[in-house]
Scaffold this active site. Structure first.
Site, PDB file in Angstrom:
ATOM      1  N   ILE A  40      -7.294  -0.580   1.647  1.00 18.51           N
ATOM      2  CA  ILE A  40      -7.602   0.630   2.415  1.00 18.51           C
ATOM      3  C   ILE A  40      -6.967   1.828   1.706  1.00 18.51           C
ATOM      4  CG2 ILE A  40      -7.401   1.783   4.655  1.00 18.51           C
ATOM      5  CD1 ILE A  40      -6.869  -1.081   5.853  1.00 18.51           C
TER       6      ILE A  40
ATOM      7  N   HIS B 265      -3.306  -4.751   1.969  1.00 18.50           N
ATOM      8  CA  HIS B 265      -2.622  -5.078   3.220  1.00 18.50           C
ATOM      9  C   HIS B 265      -2.639  -6.595   3.395  1.00 18.50           C
ATOM     10  CE1 HIS B 265      -2.219  -1.097   5.266  1.00 18.50           C
ATOM     11  NE2 HIS B 265      -3.034  -0.777   4.278  1.00 18.50           N
TER      12      HIS B 265
ATOM     13  N   CYS C 135       0.828  -1.211   0.000  1.00 16.78           N
ATOM     14  CA  CYS C 135       0.000   0.000   0.000  1.00 16.78           C
ATOM     15  C   CYS C 135       0.869   1.271   0.000  1.00 16.78           C
ATOM     16  CB  CYS C 135      -1.021  -0.039   1.126  1.00 16.78           C
ATOM     17  SG  CYS C 135      -2.447   0.987   0.732  1.00 16.78           S
TER      18      CYS C 135
ATOM     19  N   GLU D  78      -1.228  -8.296   5.688  1.00 12.93           N
ATOM     20  CA  GLU D  78      -0.989  -8.707   7.076  1.00 12.93           C
ATOM     21  C   GLU D  78      -2.271  -8.709   7.902  1.00 12.93           C
ATOM     22  OE1 GLU D  78      -0.594  -5.831   5.828  1.00 12.93           O
ATOM     23  OE2 GLU D  78      -0.794  -4.222   7.302  1.00 12.93           O
TER      24      GLU D  78
END
Ligand code: GLN
Length: 172
Positions: free
Chosen positions: A117, A153, A62, A155
């Site tokens: 995001i 993302h 990101c 994670e």
């Protein structure tokens, strides 16, 4: 995520923290802030040197993907500029437009659960860049030499397959 896979991890905030590392994940957040601080503390130069000498694999996620990009549409913000991609920031909309998607990723037999995001689109600028996954037809996961960039993302869900693959990539 990396720790649960048995990797030895360290946080990198200053150039000397890169010592001994074979891989670097540049996380999400705010790319203008990452760029500003990395330049101020000389982390950008240090990453460049270690990457050029072949010691370091780099994965930008990101905002991290934006930071490693050569071109950032409509922005002169500071960057590492190593990867031959042109990124469009916030290409899928604002914070409230965050979404989750299941992506088909090269060599995975089941889709990967990805969280977006304020995610960018990662448009390749040359033949050296491979597109490994798309979302709504736009490139969201790309690789070039010893670099990866992902818009999402990786994670934030329990799926550790990409981290596993990155660790192997670092060893190689
Ligand atoms: N839109 C942010 C930026 O441009 C990135 C958002 C994120 O990392 N989740 O820096």
């Amino acid at each position: 995520m990396l720790q649960s896979l048995g990797a030895v991890v360290a946080e990198v905030r200053l150039p000397e923290h890169l010592k001994g590392l074979s891989g670097l994940i540049v996380p999400g957040g705010e790319s203008t802030t990452i760029g500003k601080l990395a330049a101020e503390y000389g982390v950008d130069q240090a990453v460049k040197e270690r990457y050029d000498s072949g010691e370091l694999a780099v994965w930008g996620t990101c905002a991290g993907a934006i930071w490693i990009a050569r071109e950032i549409e409509g922005s002169a913000q500071k960057r590492l500029g190593l990867m031959d991609i042109c990124v469009r920031r916030n290409a899928f909309g604002r914070q409230v437009d965050s979404f989750e998607e299941f992506l088909d990723i090269e060599d995975f037999d089941t889709p990967f659960h990805a969280v977006f995001i304020r995610a960018p689109i990662l448009e390749p600028l040359g033949d050296g860049v491979r597109v490994l996954a798309r979302c709504e037809d736009a490139p969201v996961f790309v690789s070039q030499d010893r670099m990866w960039a992902s818009s999402f993302h990786p994670e934030l869900t329990g799926d550790n397959r990409l981290h596993k693959r990155f660790l192997k990539f670092c060893k190689r």
